[in-house]
Design an enzyme around this catalytic site. Structure first.
Site, PDB file in Angstrom:
ATOM      1  N   ASP A  52      36.744  43.670 -33.345  1.00 15.61           N
ATOM      2  CA  ASP A  52      36.491  42.717 -34.418  1.00 15.61           C
ATOM      3  C   ASP A  52      37.756  41.895 -34.623  1.00 15.61           C
ATOM      4  O   ASP A  52      38.862  42.349 -34.304  1.00 15.61           O
ATOM      5  CB  ASP A  52      36.110  43.417 -35.717  1.00 15.61           C
ATOM      6  CG  ASP A  52      35.331  42.507 -36.657  1.00 15.61           C
ATOM      7  OD1 ASP A  52      34.086  42.559 -36.644  1.00 15.61           O
ATOM      8  OD2 ASP A  52      35.964  41.715 -37.384  1.00 15.61           O
ATOM      9  N   ARG A  90      37.871  32.536 -52.598  1.00 18.67           N
ATOM     10  CA  ARG A  90      38.536  33.542 -51.780  1.00 18.67           C
ATOM     11  C   ARG A  90      39.960  33.137 -51.411  1.00 18.67           C
ATOM     12  O   ARG A  90      40.898  33.938 -51.521  1.00 18.67           O
ATOM     13  CB  ARG A  90      37.712  33.812 -50.517  1.00 18.67           C
ATOM     14  CG  ARG A  90      36.411  34.550 -50.790  1.00 18.67           C
ATOM     15  CD  ARG A  90      35.689  34.861 -49.485  1.00 18.67           C
ATOM     16  NE  ARG A  90      34.494  35.665 -49.716  1.00 18.67           N
ATOM     17  CZ  ARG A  90      33.714  36.105 -48.737  1.00 18.67           C
ATOM     18  NH1 ARG A  90      33.995  35.811 -47.472  1.00 18.67           N
ATOM     19  NH2 ARG A  90      32.647  36.830 -49.010  1.00 18.67           N
TER      20      ARG A  90
END
Length: 294
Positions: free
Chosen positions: A155, A47
Site C-alpha cells: 500500500d 483533512r
C-alpha cells in the site's frame, strides 16, 4: 520549509481557493496518480487543514511548497490525508469463493511440487484483504507455511501498513460474512469481549507487507499467479487505469488471475490478454499488443 509568522486561521476561516485545489490536484496526480474530484474540496480542506495547523501555516501555498520539495515525512501525511481506506474481511466474498474453488487448489498443488507461487494484494490498506487471502489458503492447505507460497501485500499509505503489520483490529470492525470465515482469522472472542482482536499467529508468516507507490517502478522481477487490486483504480483517471491494467497483465504468469473492484473494468489493450472468468475476475490467456502503453 518556510513558516509564516502570523497564527494559522481557525478551521472555519481557512480558505482552499480554486488555485490551491488545482495545485494540490496536480501534485497528487504527478506523485501518486490520484485524480481528485472537485466535489471533494471540502473534505480535502478539512483533512489538509489539520496539517496546516500542525505546521503553524496560515495558507495552502507554503504547504504545497513543502510537498513539492519532497519532504518525506509530510508527503506521508499528505497521501494519508488524500486517501480513504474502506475495507473489511472477505470483502466481495464471490472473489474468495472463486479463488478457493478454481484457483487456489491448482496453485497449492504446484507449490507442493516445489514450485514458486506468489499472490499480490496491491492496495492492501489495513490488511483485511491479505489476511482473508491467507485464511483461504490455510483452509485448503494447513502446510502452506512450509511451501514456497507467499502473499505480497502493498500500500502507498504508511499509516494503514502499521495496522496491517500489527494484525490488531478494533473488535467492532471484525465483521464477517459467516462465523466459519471469522474462525479462520480470529480465535473466539474472550468473555467479557475485549476492545481489540488479534489475527491468529499462523496467518502472518504467509504475508510480507511492503510500502509501494503503484505509479513508480515496481521493485520485483518475478511474476505473480494472483493479483488483487480492488477499488484502487477508481482513484485514477482513465489513462492511468489503462497503464495500470497493462502493467498488471505483464506482471502475471500465463493463466494467472487478476481480481479488481466491483465498479472497475479492464480496458484495451489489457483486455486482449485477459479473459473474464467471473464478476470482475480475469485470467491471463494471451500476450499484450506490442503497442501497449507503459
Amino acid at each position: 520549509m518556510t513558516a509564516q509568522l502570523r497564527s494559522p486561521p481557525a478551521d472555519a476561516e481557512l480558505q482552499l481557493t480554486e488555485a490551491d485545489f488545482a495545485r494540490i490536484a496536480r501534485i497528487a496526480k504527478a506523485g501518486w496518480g490520484l485524480s481528485l474530484d472537485s466535489a471533494k474540496r471540502p473534505l480535502i480542506r478539512s483533512r489538509l487543514g489539520r496539517r496546516l495547523k500542525a505546521l503553524n501555516l496560515a495558507s495552502f501555498d507554503p504547504y504545497c511548497e513543502i510537498i513539492e520539495s519532497g519532504d518525506t515525512v509530510e508527503c506521508d501525511h499528505f497521501i494519508t490525508a488524500l486517501t480513504t481506506n474502506v475495507t473489511h474481511f472477505y470483502r466481495e466474498a464471490h472473489h474468495f469463493e472463486l479463488l478457493e474453488s478454481e484457483v487456489l487448489p491448482g496453485l497449492i498443488a504446484r507449490a507442493r511440487k516445489g514450485q514458486r507461487v506468489r499472490l499480490w494484494s496491491a492496495g492492501c490498506s489495513s490488511g483485511q484483504e491479505p489476511y482473508s487471502l491467507a485464511g483461504s489458503i490455510l483452509a485448503l492447505a494447513k502446510d502452506a507455511a512450509s511451501l514456497d507460497l507467499r502473499i505480497l501485500a502493498t500500500d502507498v499509505d504508511p499509516t494503514v501498513l502499521v495496522t496491517a503489520e500489527g494484525g490488531r483490529y478494533e473488535a467492532q470492525s471484525c465483521v464477517f460474512p459467516s462465523p466459519a470465515l471469522e474462525a479462520r482469522l480470529f480465535n473466539k472472542p474472550s468473555t467479557p469481549p475485549e476492545a481489540f482482536r488479534t489475527i491468529r499467529p499462523e496467518l502472518q508468516p504467509l504475508i510480507a507487507f511492503r510500502r509501494l507507490n503503484l505509479m513508480q517502478p515496481w521493485p520485483f522481477s518475478g511474476r505473480f499467479d494472483v493479483i488483487l487490486c480492488r477499488n484502487v483504480a477508481i482513484y485514477f483517471d482513465k489513462p492511468t487505469q489503462t497503464r495500470l491494467w497493462t502493467r498488471f497483465s505483464e506482471a502475471l504468469n500465463d493463466g494467472g488471475s487478476l481480481l479488481i473492484g466491483h465498479s472497475e473494468r479492464i480496458t484495451a489493450p489489457a483486455e486482449h490478454a485477459l479473459e473474464a472468468v467471473g464478476i470482475t475476475a480475469y485470467r491471463k490467456t494471451g500476450l499484450l499488443p506490442t503497442t501497449a502503453p507503459r
